[in-house]
Scaffold this motif. Structure first.
Motif, mmCIF file in Angstrom:
data_model
loop_
_atom_site.group_PDB
_atom_site.id
_atom_site.type_symbol
_atom_site.label_atom_id
_atom_site.label_comp_id
_atom_site.label_asym_id
_atom_site.label_seq_id
_atom_site.Cartn_x
_atom_site.Cartn_y
_atom_site.Cartn_z
ATOM 1 N N THR A 49 -54.826 7.099 91.160
ATOM 2 C CA THR A 49 -54.503 8.523 91.310
ATOM 3 C C THR A 49 -53.331 8.705 92.277
ATOM 4 O O THR A 49 -52.411 9.483 92.018
ATOM 5 C CB THR A 49 -55.746 9.311 91.779
ATOM 6 N N GLN B 35 -57.936 17.532 80.763
ATOM 7 C CA GLN B 35 -59.299 17.969 81.095
ATOM 8 C C GLN B 35 -60.339 17.291 80.208
ATOM 9 O O GLN B 35 -61.375 16.850 80.691
ATOM 10 C CB GLN B 35 -59.394 19.498 80.974
ATOM 11 N N LYS C 234 -52.701 16.530 95.125
ATOM 12 C CA LYS C 234 -52.056 17.809 94.804
ATOM 13 C C LYS C 234 -51.606 18.522 96.082
ATOM 14 O O LYS C 234 -50.551 19.161 96.102
ATOM 15 C CB LYS C 234 -52.981 18.668 93.949
ATOM 16 N N GLY D 181 -60.895 14.600 82.965
ATOM 17 C CA GLY D 181 -60.507 15.463 84.084
ATOM 18 C C GLY D 181 -61.672 16.310 84.566
ATOM 19 O O GLY D 181 -61.836 16.561 85.751
ATOM 20 N N ASN E 169 -49.802 10.180 90.919
ATOM 21 C CA ASN E 169 -49.488 11.549 91.336
ATOM 22 C C ASN E 169 -48.556 11.614 92.551
ATOM 23 O O ASN E 169 -47.795 12.570 92.687
ATOM 24 C CB ASN E 169 -50.774 12.312 91.660
ATOM 25 N N TYR F 254 -57.904 13.426 93.423
ATOM 26 C CA TYR F 254 -56.917 14.272 92.728
ATOM 27 C C TYR F 254 -56.465 15.432 93.616
ATOM 28 O O TYR F 254 -55.260 15.677 93.789
ATOM 29 C CB TYR F 254 -57.536 14.791 91.430
ATOM 30 N N ARG G 254 -52.704 12.116 86.940
ATOM 31 C CA ARG G 254 -53.999 11.507 86.615
ATOM 32 C C ARG G 254 -55.094 12.340 87.273
ATOM 33 O O ARG G 254 -55.023 12.629 88.471
ATOM 34 C CB ARG G 254 -54.063 10.077 87.154
ATOM 35 N N GLN G 255 -56.098 12.714 86.476
ATOM 36 C CA GLN G 255 -57.254 13.461 86.983
ATOM 37 C C GLN G 255 -58.507 12.909 86.327
ATOM 38 O O GLN G 255 -58.664 13.020 85.109
ATOM 39 C CB GLN G 255 -57.096 14.957 86.662
ATOM 40 N N ASN H 290 -62.670 13.066 87.011
ATOM 41 C CA ASN H 290 -63.714 13.590 87.888
ATOM 42 C C ASN H 290 -64.726 12.514 88.254
ATOM 43 O O ASN H 290 -65.002 11.604 87.465
ATOM 44 C CB ASN H 290 -64.401 14.786 87.218
ATOM 45 N N LEU I 136 -63.302 16.334 92.568
ATOM 46 C CA LEU I 136 -61.906 15.875 92.411
ATOM 47 C C LEU I 136 -61.291 15.472 93.760
ATOM 48 O O LEU I 136 -60.153 15.825 94.074
ATOM 49 C CB LEU I 136 -61.065 16.978 91.748
ATOM 50 N N GLN J 35 -55.922 23.075 92.951
ATOM 51 C CA GLN J 35 -56.753 22.099 93.677
ATOM 52 C C GLN J 35 -56.195 21.770 95.061
ATOM 53 O O GLN J 35 -56.920 21.297 95.931
ATOM 54 C CB GLN J 35 -56.887 20.812 92.863
ATOM 55 N N SER K 82 -51.335 21.961 91.890
ATOM 56 C CA SER K 82 -52.528 22.544 91.278
ATOM 57 C C SER K 82 -53.155 23.503 92.263
ATOM 58 O O SER K 82 -52.947 23.392 93.483
ATOM 59 C CB SER K 82 -53.543 21.438 90.957
#
Ligand code: NAD
Ligand code: MG
Length: 297
Positions: free
Chosen positions: A159, A240, A206, A244, A163, A202, A141-142, A144, A199, A191, A189
């Motif tokens: 999230t 995205q 990650k 995202g 994740n 998220y 799940r992403q 922004n 983010l 990220q 990611s």
């Protein structure tokens, strides 16, 4: 377009921004993307690297998970895919492509933010595949949020559940079934290493996925099982365009990379194949970046 594997300038191999404005609700549907992503439907060629293996891929309906599912089937594996009910349309295409290779396709829709579903998901995959050799934890799940004040507890919780908790629940249920030679692959990611301001939640998950997988790898190698992380940069997926990134950023997606374009899901599939297969026999506890030139630290 030239054949995917013929020598060419990789910067020009796939579509470059600008892309059309294309917001979608969550979960995003790959079939609605413009241009349509290349998940390897016609471009991935297998060579028997996973003959007879049994794989479960979360988020296998679309994006990176779909590219891994197609590649695994072309390499000779039976494949179970997990995804959300709302993604039936994407999933149906993937199931058909797996079956077209003469492989078994196992359909497992359901919400992985539920612990009991995660357990059932693994049990079902094991029962219907007749075992489990490859586990790809890839669903994510992403969403922004432009400012810390906008990241609600509900956002943060969803999230983390999608994740991190689901990763733990699924891995925990799967480990007793994995034989020596099996492979666990998580999807983190860039990220985790270079987080975007928008983010917060998220990027945190990650980084968590990287630490969790490295720790798990230390346990699993005692049983002859490998575990690794793939850390993608910008890939052209519905994650995205379904929140995202802000809509305007989707229109310029991948422009900041050294390639001037986003990666297509098929361009990361070979890394999943390598890590899943016995070709990766000495690879465990590693993070593989596929970032379009940015690198992971
Ligand atoms: P995607 O939207 O195609 O795939 C994500 C999948 O997660 C969805 O298809 C959905 O089936 C699954 N999912 C989400 N919530 C779920 C839930 N509650 N229950 C069950 N399934 C759920 O997008 P993608 O980009 O291919 O994402 C795959 C992975 O790659 C994610 O972990 C994402 O964070 C990671 N990633 C993507 C990019 C990128 O630029 N696309 C970059 C770095 C990392
Ligand atoms: Mg999807």
């Amino acid at each position: 377009m030239a054949d995917r594997l013929s020598m060419q300038d990789p910067r020009k191999q796939y579509p470059q921004p600008p892309f059309p404005r294309q917001p979608q609700p969550v979960p995003g549907i790959a079939a609605k993307m413009d241009p349509e992503p290349d998940h390897g439907e016609t471009s991935y060629k297998g060579s028997g690297k996973l003959t007879g293996r049994k794989a479960l891929i979360t988020g296998g309906d679309s994006g990176i998970g779909r590219a891994a599912a197609i590649a695994f089937a072309r390499e000779g594996a039976d494949v179970a895919i997990s995804y959300l009910e709302a993604e039936k349309q994407d999933a149906a295409e993937v199931l058909k492509l797996i079956e077209a290779e003469g492989r078994k396709a196992v359909d497992l829709p359901g919400d992985i933010t539920s612990e009991s579903w995660c357990k059932t998901l693994v049990e079902q995959a094991v029962a219907q595949l007749g075992g489990l050799d490859i586990l790809v934890i890839n669903a994510g799940r992403q969403q922004n949020r432009e400012d810390i004040s906008k990241v609600t507890s509900e956002d943060f919780d969803k999230t983390m559940k999608t994740n991190l908790y689901a990763m733990h629940w699924i891995a925990q249920a799967a480990v007793p079934h994995l034989p020596a030679g099996a492979s666990v692959i998580t999807t983190a990611s860039i990220q985790a290493y270079d987080p975007s301001a928008i983010l917060l939640d998220y990027a945190t998950t990650k980084a968590g996925i990287v630490a969790y997988t490295k720790a798990l790898a230390k346990q699993l190698i005692e049983k002859g099982i490998r575990a690794n992380v793939v850390a993608p940069g910008p890939f052209w997926t519905a994650l995205q365009s379904s929140g995202g990134q802000p809509e305007e950023k989707v229109m310029e997606f991948g422009k900041q990379s050294a390639f001037g374009r986003p990666g297509q899901p098929v361009e990361i599939a070979p890394v999943y194949v390598l890590l899943a297969s016995q070709e990766g026999s000495y690879i465990s506890g590693e993070v593989f970046g596929v970032t379009g030139g940015a690198g992971v630290a």
